[in-house]
Design a protein around this motif. Structure first.
Motif, mmCIF file in Angstrom:
data_model
loop_
_atom_site.group_PDB
_atom_site.id
_atom_site.type_symbol
_atom_site.label_atom_id
_atom_site.label_comp_id
_atom_site.label_asym_id
_atom_site.label_seq_id
_atom_site.Cartn_x
_atom_site.Cartn_y
_atom_site.Cartn_z
ATOM 1 N N GLU A 97 9.594 7.700 18.785
ATOM 2 C CA GLU A 97 10.197 8.972 19.206
ATOM 3 C C GLU A 97 11.352 9.350 18.289
ATOM 4 O O GLU A 97 11.488 10.521 17.896
ATOM 5 N N ILE A 98 12.182 8.376 17.939
ATOM 6 C CA ILE A 98 13.319 8.634 17.046
ATOM 7 C C ILE A 98 12.819 9.011 15.659
ATOM 8 O O ILE A 98 13.335 9.947 15.020
ATOM 9 N N TRP A 140 15.775 21.857 21.348
ATOM 10 C CA TRP A 140 16.277 21.645 22.703
ATOM 11 C C TRP A 140 15.188 21.742 23.768
ATOM 12 O O TRP A 140 15.468 21.639 24.956
ATOM 13 N N THR A 141 13.955 21.926 23.346
ATOM 14 C CA THR A 141 12.816 21.866 24.280
ATOM 15 C C THR A 141 11.916 20.712 23.858
ATOM 16 O O THR A 141 11.966 19.631 24.424
ATOM 17 N N HIS A 142 11.129 20.921 22.825
ATOM 18 C CA HIS A 142 10.230 19.875 22.334
ATOM 19 C C HIS A 142 10.991 18.625 21.911
ATOM 20 O O HIS A 142 10.601 17.504 22.238
ATOM 21 N N GLY A 143 12.107 18.812 21.178
ATOM 22 C CA GLY A 143 12.858 17.666 20.663
ATOM 23 C C GLY A 143 13.395 16.751 21.756
ATOM 24 O O GLY A 143 13.245 15.528 21.691
ATOM 25 N N ILE A 144 14.016 17.349 22.761
ATOM 26 C CA ILE A 144 14.580 16.553 23.853
ATOM 27 C C ILE A 144 13.470 15.882 24.654
ATOM 28 O O ILE A 144 13.575 14.718 25.049
ATOM 29 N N MET A 145 12.388 16.609 24.889
ATOM 30 C CA MET A 145 11.259 16.001 25.609
ATOM 31 C C MET A 145 10.648 14.856 24.803
ATOM 32 O O MET A 145 10.206 13.856 25.369
ATOM 33 N N LEU A 146 10.607 15.005 23.486
ATOM 34 C CA LEU A 146 10.081 13.954 22.620
ATOM 35 C C LEU A 146 10.907 12.682 22.732
ATOM 36 O O LEU A 146 10.367 11.571 22.853
ATOM 37 N N LEU A 147 12.239 12.827 22.714
ATOM 38 C CA LEU A 147 13.126 11.666 22.764
ATOM 39 C C LEU A 147 13.184 11.029 24.151
ATOM 40 O O LEU A 147 13.225 9.803 24.277
ATOM 41 N N ALA A 264 18.217 15.751 11.095
ATOM 42 C CA ALA A 264 19.315 16.334 11.859
ATOM 43 C C ALA A 264 20.226 15.252 12.438
ATOM 44 O O ALA A 264 19.748 14.251 12.980
ATOM 45 N N ALA A 265 21.528 15.482 12.323
ATOM 46 C CA ALA A 265 22.496 14.577 12.945
ATOM 47 C C ALA A 265 22.366 14.616 14.464
ATOM 48 O O ALA A 265 22.785 13.685 15.157
ATOM 49 N N MET A 266 21.745 15.684 14.970
ATOM 50 C CA MET A 266 21.545 15.841 16.411
ATOM 51 C C MET A 266 20.787 14.662 17.007
ATOM 52 O O MET A 266 21.001 14.292 18.163
ATOM 53 N N CYS A 267 19.896 14.046 16.223
ATOM 54 C CA CYS A 267 19.109 12.916 16.737
ATOM 55 C C CYS A 267 20.018 11.762 17.140
ATOM 56 O O CYS A 267 19.862 11.170 18.216
ATOM 57 N N THR A 268 20.994 11.441 16.284
ATOM 58 C CA THR A 268 21.936 10.361 16.589
ATOM 59 C C THR A 268 22.747 10.677 17.840
ATOM 60 O O THR A 268 22.930 9.828 18.718
ATOM 61 N N LEU A 269 23.208 11.914 17.940
ATOM 62 C CA LEU A 269 24.018 12.319 19.088
ATOM 63 C C LEU A 269 23.212 12.261 20.387
ATOM 64 O O LEU A 269 23.710 11.801 21.422
ATOM 65 N N GLN A 270 21.965 12.703 20.332
ATOM 66 C CA GLN A 270 21.121 12.677 21.527
ATOM 67 C C GLN A 270 20.746 11.242 21.912
ATOM 68 O O GLN A 270 20.619 10.924 23.097
ATOM 69 N N CYS A 271 20.569 10.382 20.923
ATOM 70 C CA CYS A 271 20.291 8.969 21.209
ATOM 71 C C CYS A 271 21.483 8.320 21.906
ATOM 72 O O CYS A 271 21.325 7.518 22.837
ATOM 73 N N LYS A 273 23.631 9.894 23.760
ATOM 74 C CA LYS A 273 23.715 10.487 25.087
ATOM 75 C C LYS A 273 22.696 9.883 26.051
ATOM 76 O O LYS A 273 22.998 9.649 27.226
ATOM 77 N N HIS A 274 21.490 9.593 25.554
ATOM 78 C CA HIS A 274 20.404 9.148 26.427
ATOM 79 C C HIS A 274 20.128 7.645 26.344
ATOM 80 O O HIS A 274 19.113 7.171 26.847
ATOM 81 N N GLY A 275 21.043 6.906 25.709
ATOM 82 C CA GLY A 275 20.912 5.457 25.682
ATOM 83 C C GLY A 275 19.801 4.946 24.793
ATOM 84 O O GLY A 275 19.254 3.856 25.015
ATOM 85 N N LYS A 276 19.447 5.698 23.749
ATOM 86 C CA LYS A 276 18.438 5.273 22.785
ATOM 87 C C LYS A 276 19.106 4.523 21.631
ATOM 88 O O LYS A 276 20.326 4.369 21.609
ATOM 89 N N ASN A 277 18.299 4.088 20.679
ATOM 90 C CA ASN A 277 18.803 3.311 19.544
ATOM 91 C C ASN A 277 19.466 4.248 18.532
ATOM 92 O O ASN A 277 18.861 4.650 17.535
ATOM 93 N N ASP A 278 20.736 4.599 18.779
ATOM 94 C CA ASP A 278 21.429 5.539 17.905
ATOM 95 C C ASP A 278 21.703 4.954 16.516
ATOM 96 O O ASP A 278 21.819 5.685 15.539
#
Length: 310
Positions: A97-98, A140-147, A264-271, A273-278
């Motif tokens: 996903e990441i 903010w739709t597909h990306g967040i659902m993907l992660l 996108a740096a957004m991936c690290t920030l969302q990880c 936020k959601h407890g993923k492997n940032d």
């Protein structure tokens, strides 16, 4: 055009080094780096967007081109999602996903807008804002659902009312109604807009400095993900864009350049936020940011050669 991209890439690399040095010298810490990024995203980028629309005179050609940019950007994301899904397969032990998020969504705000500006001036930024709007909608739709596998509707609504999106709305109103900014305000906006490239790249360098680059260098998987993001997907888009002669070349170039930008740096920030492997997301971000200094000029050079007859 490729030479412009190459020069801009070198400038960006040097500005990245300023951010790295600032972090290593402890002039800026992790919190300061995040505040730096927020300043660019919440203040400088929205002002840049408003300024770009305000300084472009209304033309029927530009309205048509703006609509083409929306359509082409949405099509580019649809192609990228399909290509990345096929190229980055799910397997046990992989952070698929990441990897997919990083390969689909680019750092189009930080790196895309300065490059679009370098290539085509305010008209380039004008088209880049349309791409940025599509990016927000997809990420903010597909990306967040993907992660996360979740539908984060409140986050989407919040992002659609972010300063950048508000800046796009204000800019469009200024453009369509041809409202001129007062001279003193225009001068202020010009000055703030000039901060976008240096501040964005320094902030990017601060993020890169927080990553242990020896670890991703020893991970072959990151090389492959970076190749998908920086070369394979842009080459697929290029093959599609070259024959689209009815779409102005500058629009195809802007969409291609923004799509070929690093992850996108957004991936690290969302990880985070959601407890993923940032940490893994940050490594991909750092690797693609560094490698893009070479790949983006290459993509532009090849596209320029292929479209030179048009």
């Amino acid at each position: 055009m490729a030479l412009i991209i190459l020069k801009q890439a070198v400038v960006m690399l040097l500005l990245n080094l300023v951010g790295i040095i600032a972090y290593r010298a402890k002039i800026v810490d992790k919190t300061g780096g995040r505040q730096f990024s927020n300043f660019v995203l919440e203040i400088v980028t929205p002002v840049l967007v408003v300024n770009a629309y305000a300084e472009v005179e209304y033309e029927t050609r530009l309205v048509k081109n703006l609509l083409w940019t929306f359509v082409l950007a949405a099509f580019a994301y649809a192609v990228a999602i399909l290509a990345v899904t096929l190229l980055l397969r799910k397997k046990p032990g992989r952070e698929t996903e990441i990897e997919r998020f990083s390969a689909i969504y680019s750092n189009c705000g930080f790196m895309g807008i300065p490059l679009a500006s370098a290539l085509f001036g305010n008209e380039g930024v004008f088209y880049a804002t349309a791409f940025l709007t599509v990016f927000f909608c997809f990420a903010w739709t597909h990306g967040i659902m993907l992660l996360t596998g979740q539908r984060d509707r409140r986050a989407l609504l919040k992002k659609l009312t972010s300063p950048t999106m508000i800046g796009i709305v204000i800019g469009l109103l200024l453009f369509f109604f041809q409202i001129s900014l007062p001279e003193i305000l225009q001068t202020t906006f010009d000055s703030i807009s000039g901060l976008n490239t240096p501040l964005a790249m320094i902030a990017s360098g601060i993020s890169v400095a927080q990553v242990n680059m020896l670890q991703p260098l020893r991970n072959p998987r990151i090389y492959y993900v970076s190749a998908v993001k920086l070369l394979l997907v842009p080459l697929v888009l290029m093959a599609i864009f070259v024959p689209l002669v009815w779409i102005p070349l500058e629009i195809r170039m802007v969409v291609l350049v923004l799509s070929a930008a690093p992850s996108a740096a957004m991936c690290t920030l969302q990880c985070q936020k959601h407890g993923k492997n940032d940490g893994y997301a940050a490594q991909i971000f750092a690797m693609t940011t560094i490698c893009s200094m070479a790949t983006m000029p290459l993509i532009v050079k090849v596209f320029t050669l292929l479209t030179s007859w048009q």
